[in-house]
Design a protein around this motif. Structure first.
Motif, PDB file in Angstrom:
ATOM      1  N   LEU A   1       0.812  -1.218   0.000  1.00 47.03           N
ATOM      2  CA  LEU A   1       0.000   0.000   0.000  1.00 47.03           C
ATOM      3  C   LEU A   1       0.848   1.272   0.000  1.00 47.03           C
ATOM      4  O   LEU A   1       0.393   2.318  -0.463  1.00 47.03           O
ATOM      5  CB  LEU A   1      -0.957   0.000   1.193  1.00 47.03           C
ATOM      6  N   GLN A   2       2.078   1.196   0.475  1.00 47.77           N
ATOM      7  CA  GLN A   2       2.967   2.351   0.489  1.00 47.77           C
ATOM      8  C   GLN A   2       3.493   2.691  -0.905  1.00 47.77           C
ATOM      9  O   GLN A   2       3.897   3.828  -1.148  1.00 47.77           O
ATOM     10  CB  GLN A   2       4.158   2.100   1.411  1.00 47.77           C
ATOM     11  N   GLN A   3       3.496   1.742  -1.808  1.00 50.82           N
ATOM     12  CA  GLN A   3       4.069   1.969  -3.126  1.00 50.82           C
ATOM     13  C   GLN A   3       3.137   2.808  -3.989  1.00 50.82           C
ATOM     14  O   GLN A   3       1.919   2.777  -3.834  1.00 50.82           O
ATOM     15  CB  GLN A   3       4.404   0.627  -3.773  1.00 50.82           C
ATOM     16  N   ASP A   4       3.718   3.569  -4.910  1.00 48.08           N
ATOM     17  CA  ASP A   4       2.943   4.476  -5.754  1.00 48.08           C
ATOM     18  C   ASP A   4       2.003   3.755  -6.704  1.00 48.08           C
ATOM     19  O   ASP A   4       0.969   4.295  -7.078  1.00 48.08           O
ATOM     20  CB  ASP A   4       3.876   5.379  -6.565  1.00 48.08           C
ATOM     21  N   VAL A   5       2.379   2.562  -7.109  1.00 49.54           N
ATOM     22  CA  VAL A   5       1.542   1.806  -8.039  1.00 49.54           C
ATOM     23  C   VAL A   5       1.617   0.324  -7.689  1.00 49.54           C
ATOM     24  O   VAL A   5       2.652  -0.178  -7.265  1.00 49.54           O
ATOM     25  CB  VAL A   5       1.960   2.048  -9.514  1.00 49.54           C
ATOM     26  N   ALA A   6       0.488  -0.336  -7.817  1.00 51.06           N
ATOM     27  CA  ALA A   6       0.402  -1.784  -7.678  1.00 51.06           C
ATOM     28  C   ALA A   6      -0.556  -2.258  -8.759  1.00 51.06           C
ATOM     29  O   ALA A   6      -1.591  -1.639  -8.996  1.00 51.06           O
ATOM     30  CB  ALA A   6      -0.119  -2.174  -6.298  1.00 51.06           C
TER      31      ALA A   6
ATOM     32  N   GLY B   1      -5.345   7.058  -9.837  1.00 51.23           N
ATOM     33  CA  GLY B   1      -6.511   6.326  -9.380  1.00 51.23           C
ATOM     34  C   GLY B   1      -6.458   4.879  -9.851  1.00 51.23           C
ATOM     35  O   GLY B   1      -5.422   4.407 -10.317  1.00 51.23           O
ATOM     36  N   VAL B   2      -7.571   4.201  -9.735  1.00 51.00           N
ATOM     37  CA  VAL B   2      -7.665   2.798 -10.149  1.00 51.00           C
ATOM     38  C   VAL B   2      -8.299   2.749 -11.531  1.00 51.00           C
ATOM     39  O   VAL B   2      -9.394   3.269 -11.737  1.00 51.00           O
ATOM     40  CB  VAL B   2      -8.514   1.973  -9.165  1.00 51.00           C
TER      41      VAL B   2
ATOM     42  N   ILE C   1     -11.005   5.504 -11.140  1.00 44.72           N
ATOM     43  CA  ILE C   1     -11.702   5.827  -9.895  1.00 44.72           C
ATOM     44  C   ILE C   1     -10.646   6.382  -8.953  1.00 44.72           C
ATOM     45  O   ILE C   1      -9.697   5.686  -8.593  1.00 44.72           O
ATOM     46  CB  ILE C   1     -12.386   4.589  -9.293  1.00 44.72           C
ATOM     47  N   LYS C   2     -10.789   7.639  -8.587  1.00 48.19           N
ATOM     48  CA  LYS C   2      -9.802   8.326  -7.751  1.00 48.19           C
ATOM     49  C   LYS C   2     -10.059   8.036  -6.281  1.00 48.19           C
ATOM     50  O   LYS C   2     -11.153   7.646  -5.890  1.00 48.19           O
ATOM     51  CB  LYS C   2      -9.875   9.840  -7.987  1.00 48.19           C
ATOM     52  N   GLY C   3      -9.040   8.272  -5.489  1.00 49.88           N
ATOM     53  CA  GLY C   3      -9.173   8.195  -4.038  1.00 49.88           C
ATOM     54  C   GLY C   3      -8.389   7.054  -3.424  1.00 49.88           C
ATOM     55  O   GLY C   3      -8.488   5.913  -3.865  1.00 49.88           O
ATOM     56  N   GLU C   4      -7.623   7.392  -2.404  1.00 49.01           N
ATOM     57  CA  GLU C   4      -6.794   6.402  -1.728  1.00 49.01           C
ATOM     58  C   GLU C   4      -7.633   5.373  -0.972  1.00 49.01           C
ATOM     59  O   GLU C   4      -7.258   4.208  -0.894  1.00 49.01           O
ATOM     60  CB  GLU C   4      -5.802   7.087  -0.780  1.00 49.01           C
TER      61      GLU C   4
END
Length: 186
Positions: free
Chosen positions: A73-78, A143-144, A156-159
């Motif tokens: 979850l800490q990484q910028d992209v998964a 986002g996703v 879809i934006k948002g952490e």
């Protein structure tokens, strides 16, 4: 679809047949995705099964290896990829399973992201076939973006949504514990 995600998807599809790190349930899983610099690395891959039937092959790609959900979850992209293996996965069952996954991933606290979940579930309206592929790009900045067989959805934006989506497979109540361990390379 923005150009960055198009390039990511094109490169994923290009390399998925050529640079297989391993074969999982008959699916070649590439050891890296050249979607950005540096390339994303295969963190782990495994099979989601139920009642001794293989449903799909899942794989997790990250910029840096991670053996815990917190580090993912800490990484910028998964990037989570899913390759459908079973005709038992229907659009209706996928929608139900994803909705249940969000409930489990958030311990039932889905109110904040309820509209995003409904939008995401709408991506599974069309029937699902054996061999379909889903690529879920969870980017902190963009986002996703979900791709089904190369066709992108609107991001879809948002952490909160991004974290909940990844926690479907990696959270405290994952879709399948053994798959979680495999995705985390354990």
């Amino acid at each position: 679809m923005n150009m960055k995600h198009f390039i990511w998807l094109a490169l994923f599809l290009l390399f998925s047949g050529n640079a297989a790190a391993k074969e999982v349930a008959g699916v070649d899983v590439p050891d890296q995705l050249t979607l950005s610099q540096p390339p994303l690395q295969l963190n782990g891959a495994g099979v989601r099964s139920k009642f001794f039937m293989d449903l799909y092959v899942g794989a997790l790609y990250l910029p840096r290896p991670a053996s815990t959900t917190a580090k993912v979850l800490q990484q910028d992209v998964a990037v989570v990829s899913l390759h459908i293996l079973s005709g038992l996965i229907t659009a209706e069952k996928m929608r139900s399973t994803i909705e249940e996954g969000f409930e489990d991933a958030t311990d039932g606290h889905t109110q904040e992201i309820a509209a995003d979940i409904q939008h995401f579930i709408g991506l599974f309206d069309a029937e699902i076939q054996v061999g379909d592929t889903f690529l879920l790009v969870a980017d902190k900045q963009q986002g996703v973006t979900a791709y089904k067989n190369g066709v992108a959805s609107a991001p879809i934006k948002g952490e909160a949504f991004r974290a909940a989506l990844l926690n479907i497979w990696l959270g405290q109540h994952p879709a399948q514990n053994s798959l979680k361990q495999q995705l985390l390379g354990q």
